[in-house]
Structure formats: C-alpha cells, structure tokens
Motif scaffolding. Structure first.
Motif, PDB file in Angstrom:
ATOM      1  N   GLY A  26       0.853  -1.096   0.058  1.00 52.69           N
ATOM      2  CA  GLY A  26      -0.150  -0.236   0.094  1.00 52.69           C
ATOM      3  C   GLY A  26       0.939   1.154  -0.056  1.00 52.69           C
ATOM      4  N   THR A  79      -5.105  -1.590  -7.560  1.00 56.76           N
ATOM      5  CA  THR A  79      -5.486  -2.368  -6.349  1.00 56.76           C
ATOM      6  C   THR A  79      -5.287  -3.703  -6.636  1.00 56.76           C
ATOM      7  OG1 THR A  79      -7.980  -2.648  -6.953  1.00 56.76           O
ATOM      8  CG2 THR A  79      -7.272  -0.542  -5.788  1.00 56.76           C
ATOM      9  N   ASP A 120      -3.978  -5.720  -0.514  1.00 60.29           N
ATOM     10  CA  ASP A 120      -4.899  -6.566   0.108  1.00 60.29           C
ATOM     11  C   ASP A 120      -6.245  -5.424   0.067  1.00 60.29           C
ATOM     12  OD1 ASP A 120      -4.751  -4.489   2.543  1.00 60.29           O
ATOM     13  OD2 ASP A 120      -2.785  -5.153   2.803  1.00 60.29           O
ATOM     14  N   SER A 121      -7.370  -5.980   0.883  1.00 57.84           N
ATOM     15  CA  SER A 121      -8.692  -5.124   0.844  1.00 57.84           C
ATOM     16  C   SER A 121      -8.553  -3.596   1.362  1.00 57.84           C
ATOM     17  CB  SER A 121      -9.878  -5.828   1.210  1.00 57.84           C
ATOM     18  OG  SER A 121      -9.480  -6.251   2.467  1.00 57.84           O
ATOM     19  N   GLN A 122      -7.983  -3.657   2.545  1.00 58.12           N
ATOM     20  CA  GLN A 122      -7.907  -2.258   3.113  1.00 58.12           C
ATOM     21  C   GLN A 122      -7.026  -1.422   2.401  1.00 58.12           C
ATOM     22  OE1 GLN A 122      -6.461  -2.527   7.178  1.00 58.12           O
ATOM     23  NE2 GLN A 122      -6.365  -0.500   7.481  1.00 58.12           N
ATOM     24  N   SER A 123      -5.746  -1.848   2.088  1.00 53.78           N
ATOM     25  CA  SER A 123      -4.886  -1.141   1.143  1.00 53.78           C
ATOM     26  C   SER A 123      -5.734  -0.475  -0.049  1.00 53.78           C
ATOM     27  CB  SER A 123      -3.476  -1.591   0.810  1.00 53.78           C
ATOM     28  OG  SER A 123      -3.081  -2.092   2.123  1.00 53.78           O
ATOM     29  N   GLU A 141      -8.786  -0.138  -0.534  1.00 51.75           N
ATOM     30  CA  GLU A 141      -9.910   0.721  -0.299  1.00 51.75           C
ATOM     31  C   GLU A 141      -9.139   2.253  -0.001  1.00 51.75           C
ATOM     32  OE1 GLU A 141     -11.555  -0.792   3.172  1.00 51.75           O
ATOM     33  OE2 GLU A 141     -12.749  -2.115   2.180  1.00 51.75           O
ATOM     34  N   GLU A 142      -7.818   2.174   0.412  1.00 51.75           N
ATOM     35  CA  GLU A 142      -7.106   3.496   0.780  1.00 51.75           C
ATOM     36  C   GLU A 142      -6.831   4.072  -0.572  1.00 51.75           C
ATOM     37  OE1 GLU A 142      -4.111   2.382   3.100  1.00 51.75           O
ATOM     38  OE2 GLU A 142      -5.278   2.327   5.015  1.00 51.75           O
TER      39      GLU A 142
END
Length: 644
Positions: free
Chosen positions: A148, A172, A176-179, A181-182
């Motif tokens: 990220g 993306t 990973d999913s959180q990175s 989304e960021e």
C-alpha cells in the motif's frame, strides 16, 4: 469546446512472426476534463492496450487520437514525451518503482525531466508524500515499504508534474482489501481536486467507484454508461506551465543513478572495473618507468656532451678471436687538434690491472689519459687534483682514483690523497679522487677505474703506444658533421686506409631517443589492450544493466523522459564506471611506479601519460557505453513497461 481526450475509429494491430493480430477494433470515445472513468474488461480484452494508447505510450495502427482537439499521430518521440510529462500521471498495478532509489527520489523522477530545480522538486516530493501519510518514509527504498505504501509513492509520482490525467492500471490488483480501499479513496480525492481519472480494471466492484463505466471485450466497446451521482463541484485541472526540460535530464541525477546501480551490483562492478584499472595502471606505470629509463640514459649521454665525437679503431677488420684492433696513436690526437672547429682531442688507452694497498688486493681498469679528460667526460674531481701537463711530460707515477676503487682500497676511512698504491706492483701516488659518476648507459660501473697519465701508462703499465679511443670536442656543435668528415679524411690519409670509425654522440642521442620512444609506444599499446578488455567489460555490464532495468526505463519514459535523456543517462553511467576505474588505475599506476623507484629503478612521472591514461579510460566508457545506451533509448515505453 473539444473533449480532453478523443479517439476516433482507433485500431491497434500487433505483428508476431509475420502474423497480424488486431487487438483493438474501431474504438471511438470521448473523455471530458474532470471525469472519473473506469474501463473494465477481462484479461485479453484489450484494455491495457487501450490504456497505453491513451497515455501516449503506444501509437494506434489506424484512426485518430486527439488531446484538447490536437491530433497526436504526427508527434515525434520527443513531443510525445513532453505530452506525457505535462499531461499524464501513471499509477501501475506493480508500482514500477526504481528499486535502488528512495521514496522521495522515485517521486522526483517526473520533475527531473521537466527541468525543475533539485531544491523545488525535493520540496514538492516531500509535500506530496507527507499529504499521503508517508512523511516518515521519505528515505525508505521500495523493499522497505508495504504494498500500500509503494502504491501511494506511485500516486505521488503521478502527481509530481500536476497529473492532469491520472491513468491507473489495476491500482488495487496487488493490494489487500484495506490498502485497496485506501488507494481508491485517494483516486476519488484526486478526482474531487480536479484530476481526470481513468481507471483500468477487471474488477466490477472497483469500477463501480467511477462515475462512468466503459466495458470492453475482444477489443470492442460493449457499453458506455454514466452513473447518476450527487452533484459535485469539480474544477478540472488545467495543463500546467512546464519548465524548460533540461537538455540532458539533470546530470547529477544520472550520476546518482549510476552510483546506485553500481553499488547494488557491487561484486559485478568490481569485476568490470578490473580491466580498466589494470589498463590505466599499466599505462601509467609502464610509461613512468620507460620515461625514467629514457631520461636516465639521455642524462648520461648529455653528460658526455652532444658536441663530442668518439674516434675508435674500425671493427670492420676485426674477425674475433684476439684482442681489439688498434690503429690509433697519441700523435693522431695531436693531428686532430690542429683541425678547425676542434676544441680538444683526448686519447685514452685502457687495460686491466691489479691494485694493492696494505693487505687489500683489487682488480680494476686502468685508464691512461691526458689533462683534458675531465672536460671531455664532464667528470669533475671530488678531492685533490687531476693529471697535469707536467705529469705527462715527466712520466710521473701519479694516479686519480674512481669512487669505487677509493672506497675499496681505503675502506677504513683513510684519506687516499698522498698515499701510494701498487699498480701491477709499480707504486703510484694518489693525487686525486673523482666525483661519483654511477653506472654507464651499458650498466658498467664508471667509478671502478684508476686514471694515470697516458705517457706513464703507455711506458710502465700497458706496454704499448696505441690508444683505444680519442674523444674529440668541437667548438661549434652546428658544424659537427663537417668536422667529423674532416677527422675521418685526416685519419684515412695518415693511416693510408680506413681503419677507424667515428661515433657522433648527438646521433647516438637521437637514435636512442627514437628507439626508446618506439619502445614506449609498444609498452603503451600492450597496456592499452587491457583498456580494450575493460571497455568490453563496460559494454557487457551496461547491456546487462539495460536488460535488468527495462521496466525502469519504461517508467522513466512514461514520466516524460525523452530518448536522448535515456541515452545520456546510460552513457553517463558508463562514464562513471570508467572514471572510477580510471581514477583507481591512476592511483595504482602511481603506486607501482613509486614502488619501482624505491627499488632503484629510474622512474619519471609526468602529467601527460597520467592524463592520457585517464582520458583513454573515459573515452573507453563513452565508446563502449554508447551501444547499450542507444539500445535503452530506442525501447518503446509500452514494451519496456511490459517487460518481465
């Protein structure tokens, strides 16, 4: 007002082994400034090819592509680079960060090719990274950052020159999913700030973040729909004013990149430098030793005088087996002295004798000569006096010792002057000691001799009246050749045959200089072979470097580097390698020469050979670095970015 981006009937065909594969078919679309567009499609649908065309990384096979209503089909490579530099910012799935550069240096890359000053681009890079919550990671390299964080560095790089259009290719996909989304939140923020965002993805969920979805399949647009969103006030980014791009993209940046690349492959770099180091060191050391030897011999010849003629019996009648032919007598010297332009004529006769002083016996060479000997040989008396005319006329048993003889017979430190030495059992009084002369050009010890009056030596030591040589000094060196001819004619007439030969010391000097210069050229040529080998090594390492950094080259081109920027960058890298090798080689050569001098070899360091060796190393880098640099500069951006 024309659309920011407009494609009209664009096709793209690739040719592989003679087969044509059409990837894009008749694509037409317009993208307005300030839009947030997602181009969605599965692998092989042509979306990445479309992105390359949109970002001017590749050219369409047919159709028309316009930016702000201006067709770009006729743009040359430098114009396309300038367009990418001022219009586009790229965010890649695999980040495409330069592994040997820090986060800040990666972000600075687009500004380097835009001509921004080092201070301004550093401040802007730090501000961008801080705004993306990477202010504490400025000096971290990519391998020290999470996925990220690397993608945020990539986004900061895309914004460095303004990033009017952000092209995000699967931004993306590797997160990973959180990175993920960021990153999407950052892209949405950039859209709100006025950037035109074009998102390339295979994920419908990610595509739904955009305001407009363009679906592509098998190289054709299937659908193009806009989503209804709450009205947002978005002021589109305008094309920024670009500074004048550097004629060569910041040389200091190219040097830093070269040093980073060399350090990253330290062992390989050492092996590459070895050839240049050995070549330059050999040139410096060999020429220093060769020049020193030449100067030493020339100094000895000069000490004898370039206005001297050496008369000897001719070797033409000597067939070996027996003593050296003798045909000169002291009266020949007297006759020569009567010729015009002759300052003096010094006859000499020599023989091996045994000396005794106290309980010391020593064998050396006795030289019977005349009072003019010191002037003829440029050999001064260190103590006492030399043979004079009265000694000659009175057949005086007096002697002058060379330094080697004096130190051997009087090793206990006694003063030789006034003492008697037995020469072949005949007592001779020591009246003088000559200054130290050293070895002759042939390596003989000139100080290993005893000098006696010619008259005394002829009668009491040598048992003959013939002399071995006559040294003649001329008054006018410019007329030495005419004097030589006159002496030869005189002796031929006196002897009724040509049984003598005359050596012109000036000619000897010229002949030796020519020979030694030829030898130095030969030694330099042998050493230059090492430079050639080193140059081939530089070319090999540069070719490997280009292959390993193909993706980096693509990134630099995508961020606005022109072909000549890449060319100069890699040539500078080759020059840095050669300059480092040359500098080490010069130090090594000077060290070897100094060591040789410490062991007694004649050594002469002059700036010329050192400068020549270093310049040759530099030229080697330029010549052998050009081919790899040219290869790097002719890579196509899209192909380079797609390299494994």
């Amino acid at each position: 007002m024309p659309a920011l981006i407009s494609l009209k009937n664009v096709t793209k065909t690739f040719f592989n082994d003679g087969f044509a594969v059409e990837v894009l078919h008749d694509i037409s679309l317009d993208i307005e400034a300030g839009e947030f567009v997602a181009i969605i499609g599965q692998s092989g649908s042509g979306k990445s090819t479309l992105m390359n065309i949109l970002g001017c990384l590749d050219r369409p096979t047919s159709g028309e592509y316009l930016i702000d209503g201006e067709p770009v089909a006729d743009f040359d490579n430098d114009e396309l680079a300038a367009l990418r530099r001022r219009t586009f910012g790229f965010v890649f799935q695999s980040y495409n960060l330069i592994p040997t550069a820090s986060a800040r240096e990666n972000v600075e890359v687009p500004a380097v090719y835009a001509g921004m000053s080092a201070r301004d681009r550093q401040e802007r890079a730090e501000a961008l990274l801080s705004s993306l919550k990477l202010g504490d990671r400025l000096d971290h390299r990519p391998n020290q950052l999470s996925g990220g964080q690397q993608q945020r560095v990539s986004i900061a790089r895309a914004l460095m020159n303004g990033g009017r259009v952000i092209l995000a290719d699967e931004p993306t996909g590797a997160l990973d999913s959180q990175s993920g989304e960021e990153v999407m939140a950052l892209l949405r923020r950039m859209h709100r700030e006025g950037h035109t965002v074009i998102l390339i993805t295979h994920s419908r969920e990610v595509a739904e973040e955009a305001d407009r979805l363009i679906e592509i399949r098998d190289g054709r647009i299937l659908s193009d729909r806009r989503k209804a969103r709450a009205a947002e006030t978005v002021q589109p980014k305008q094309a920024g004013a670009e500074g004048a791009a550097a004629a060569i993209a910041d040389v200091s940046e190219a040097v830093r990149m070269a040093l980073r690349a060399l350090y990253a492959n330290f062992f390989r770099t050492v092996l590459t430098l070895l050839g240049i180091v050995i070549g330059v060191g050999s040139v410096v050391a060999m020429l220093a030793i060769g020049t020193g030897a030449q100067n030493s011999v020339l100094d000895r010849i000069s000490a004898m005088g370039s206005d001297l003629l050496l008369v000897r019996p001719s070797m033409a009648n000597f067939r070996g087996g027996g003593s050296m032919p003798v045909s000169l007598i002291p009266a020949d010297a007297d006759a020569i002295l009567e010729l015009p332009n002759v300052a003096f004529a010094v006859p000499e006769m020599t023989s091996t004798v045994t000396l005794r002083y106290g309980n010391v016996d020593y064998q050396t060479t006795a030289n019977g000569t005349v009072p003019q000997f010191p002037q003829a040989k440029s050999w001064s008396v260190a103590s006492g006096e030399f043979i004079n005319a009265a000694d000659m006329e009175g057949y005086a048993p007096v002697a002058v010792l060379g330094q080697t003889v004096a130190k051997t017979l009087f090793a206990d430190g006694q003063n030789p002057l006034g003492r008697y030495v037995l020469v072949n059992k005949i007592p001779f009084q020591v009246i003088g000691v000559m200054a130290e002369m050293g070895a002759s050009a042939g390596g003989n010890d000139q100080d290993d001799t005893i000098l006696v009056p010619l008259s005394t030596g002829s009668m009491r030591l040598f048992g003959q009246r013939n002399v071995r040589t006559i040294t003649v000094q001329v008054q006018d060196a410019a007329a030495i050749d005419a004097t030589q001819d006159a002496i030869q004619a005189l002796l031929d007439e006196r002897h009724k045959k040509q049984d003598t030969q005359i050596t012109n010391m000036s000619s000897v000097r010229e002949a030796f200089t020519e020979t030694s210069n030829t030898m130095k050229v030969f030694l330099g040529s042998v050493a230059a072979i090492s430079l050639l080998v080193g140059g081939i090594g530089v070319m090999n390492i540069m070719l490997v470097s280009v292959r390993e950094r193909t993706r980096e080259i693509g990134v630099r081109m995508a961020t606005g580097a022109r072909r000549r920027d890449i060319l100069v960058q890699f040539i500078i890298e080759a020059l840095v390698v050669s300059a480092i090798g040359g500098a080490i080689g010069v130090v090594l050569g000077l060290g070897v020469g100094a060591a040789a001098g410490a062991f007694g070899l004649p050594v002469s360091f002059t700036p010329g050979p050192v400068a020549l060796a270093f310049a040759c190393a530099f030229l080697t880098g330029l010549v052998f670095g050009y081919l790899p640099a040219r290869h790097a500069s002719h890579l196509e951006p899209a192909v380079a970015l797609g390299a494994d």
